[in-house]
Design an enzyme around this catalytic site. Sequence first.
Site, PDB file in Angstrom:
ATOM      1  N   GLY A  33      -0.112 -40.641  34.252  1.00  0.00           N
ATOM      2  CA  GLY A  33      -0.722 -40.190  33.012  1.00  0.00           C
ATOM      3  C   GLY A  33      -1.340 -38.817  33.205  1.00  0.00           C
ATOM      4  O   GLY A  33      -1.661 -38.431  34.327  1.00  0.00           O
ATOM      5  N   GLN A  38      -6.753 -31.722  31.456  1.00  0.00           N
ATOM      6  CA  GLN A  38      -6.493 -31.545  32.880  1.00  0.00           C
ATOM      7  C   GLN A  38      -5.639 -30.316  33.168  1.00  0.00           C
ATOM      8  O   GLN A  38      -5.570 -29.875  34.319  1.00  0.00           O
ATOM      9  CB  GLN A  38      -5.821 -32.792  33.456  1.00  0.00           C
ATOM     10  CG  GLN A  38      -6.759 -33.987  33.497  1.00  0.00           C
ATOM     11  CD  GLN A  38      -6.065 -35.199  34.064  1.00  0.00           C
ATOM     12  OE1 GLN A  38      -5.348 -35.891  33.356  1.00  0.00           O
ATOM     13  NE2 GLN A  38      -6.275 -35.436  35.342  1.00  0.00           N
ATOM     14  N   CYS A  84      -6.848 -40.099  40.311  1.00  0.00           N
ATOM     15  CA  CYS A  84      -6.822 -39.135  39.213  1.00  0.00           C
ATOM     16  C   CYS A  84      -6.157 -37.861  39.720  1.00  0.00           C
ATOM     17  O   CYS A  84      -6.413 -37.442  40.852  1.00  0.00           O
ATOM     18  CB  CYS A  84      -8.248 -38.834  38.745  1.00  0.00           C
ATOM     19  SG  CYS A  84      -8.334 -37.697  37.342  1.00  0.00           S
ATOM     20  N   LEU A  85      -5.312 -37.266  38.897  1.00  0.00           N
ATOM     21  CA  LEU A  85      -4.661 -36.031  39.296  1.00  0.00           C
ATOM     22  C   LEU A  85      -5.669 -34.904  39.500  1.00  0.00           C
ATOM     23  O   LEU A  85      -5.353 -33.897  40.131  1.00  0.00           O
ATOM     24  CB  LEU A  85      -3.593 -35.632  38.284  1.00  0.00           C
ATOM     25  CG  LEU A  85      -2.407 -36.595  38.194  1.00  0.00           C
ATOM     26  CD1 LEU A  85      -1.427 -36.148  37.128  1.00  0.00           C
ATOM     27  CD2 LEU A  85      -1.714 -36.748  39.535  1.00  0.00           C
ATOM     28  N   HIS A 126      -8.239 -44.754  31.406  1.00  0.00           N
ATOM     29  CA  HIS A 126      -8.508 -43.532  32.165  1.00  0.00           C
ATOM     30  C   HIS A 126      -8.189 -42.284  31.337  1.00  0.00           C
ATOM     31  O   HIS A 126      -9.005 -41.362  31.250  1.00  0.00           O
ATOM     32  CB  HIS A 126      -7.660 -43.575  33.445  1.00  0.00           C
ATOM     33  CG  HIS A 126      -7.830 -42.423  34.357  1.00  0.00           C
ATOM     34  ND1 HIS A 126      -8.402 -42.537  35.595  1.00  0.00           N
ATOM     35  CD2 HIS A 126      -7.481 -41.110  34.228  1.00  0.00           C
ATOM     36  CE1 HIS A 126      -8.407 -41.355  36.192  1.00  0.00           C
ATOM     37  NE2 HIS A 126      -7.849 -40.465  35.379  1.00  0.00           N
ATOM     38  N   GLU A 127      -7.009 -42.263  30.720  1.00  0.00           N
ATOM     39  CA  GLU A 127      -6.599 -41.079  29.955  1.00  0.00           C
ATOM     40  C   GLU A 127      -7.403 -40.933  28.667  1.00  0.00           C
ATOM     41  O   GLU A 127      -7.756 -39.814  28.277  1.00  0.00           O
ATOM     42  CB  GLU A 127      -5.099 -41.100  29.681  1.00  0.00           C
ATOM     43  CG  GLU A 127      -4.224 -41.117  30.922  1.00  0.00           C
ATOM     44  CD  GLU A 127      -4.522 -40.010  31.927  1.00  0.00           C
ATOM     45  OE1 GLU A 127      -5.031 -38.937  31.542  1.00  0.00           O
ATOM     46  OE2 GLU A 127      -4.235 -40.223  33.116  1.00  0.00           O
ATOM     47  N   HIS A 130     -10.622 -39.232  29.424  1.00  0.00           N
ATOM     48  CA  HIS A 130     -10.521 -37.775  29.522  1.00  0.00           C
ATOM     49  C   HIS A 130     -10.687 -37.112  28.153  1.00  0.00           C
ATOM     50  O   HIS A 130     -11.292 -36.050  28.051  1.00  0.00           O
ATOM     51  CB  HIS A 130      -9.166 -37.353  30.107  1.00  0.00           C
ATOM     52  CG  HIS A 130      -9.101 -37.360  31.591  1.00  0.00           C
ATOM     53  ND1 HIS A 130      -9.957 -36.653  32.394  1.00  0.00           N
ATOM     54  CD2 HIS A 130      -8.240 -37.995  32.429  1.00  0.00           C
ATOM     55  CE1 HIS A 130      -9.647 -36.841  33.652  1.00  0.00           C
ATOM     56  NE2 HIS A 130      -8.608 -37.665  33.721  1.00  0.00           N
TER      57      HIS A 130
END
Length: 165
Positions: A33, A38, A84-85, A126-127, A130
């Site tokens: 995701g 990000q 997480c990226l 999670h997304e 953000h």
Amino acid sequence: MHRAQERVTVFDDALRALAADMVATMYAAEGVGLAACQIGEDVAMFVFDCPDASDQRVVGVVCNPSLVLPEGRDRRLDDSPEGCLSFPGAFVDCARPDYAVVEGVGLDGRPVRFEGDGLLAKCLQHETDHTVGTVFGDRLSAKAMKKLRKQHDAAVDDYPADWPT
């Protein structure tokens, strides 16, 4: 990343191009995701390609997401590792409800709805976080955050400053 992103109000070629760029970036980073913030875009949107608990792949784009989580007796927590990226190479346990529903609109402005369990439930939560200004680390204890930073620091040489572009 600690503020709510701007709601999507225009559904045009530029938005579709942003989504395509996000998908390419997510795949290049081997993520499941990615939220627009990000990659430096102030847009309440995320893309995902993530399996659920039965390994069924679910792919989508959600603009202006709204999260619905189980409550009461239906609420069970999954305390499995999460990453997480924004912290590449690092994973720590993070308790989240084991089932989630996200509603929003797609790239054409029409309503979309995704739901699932397992990793997909974590991904949707999670997304969506953000897009409202909550980052993964905000949900961790000080001890878990220290572990996350330590793992990330140990992996920093594997992820150059321009990663994953």
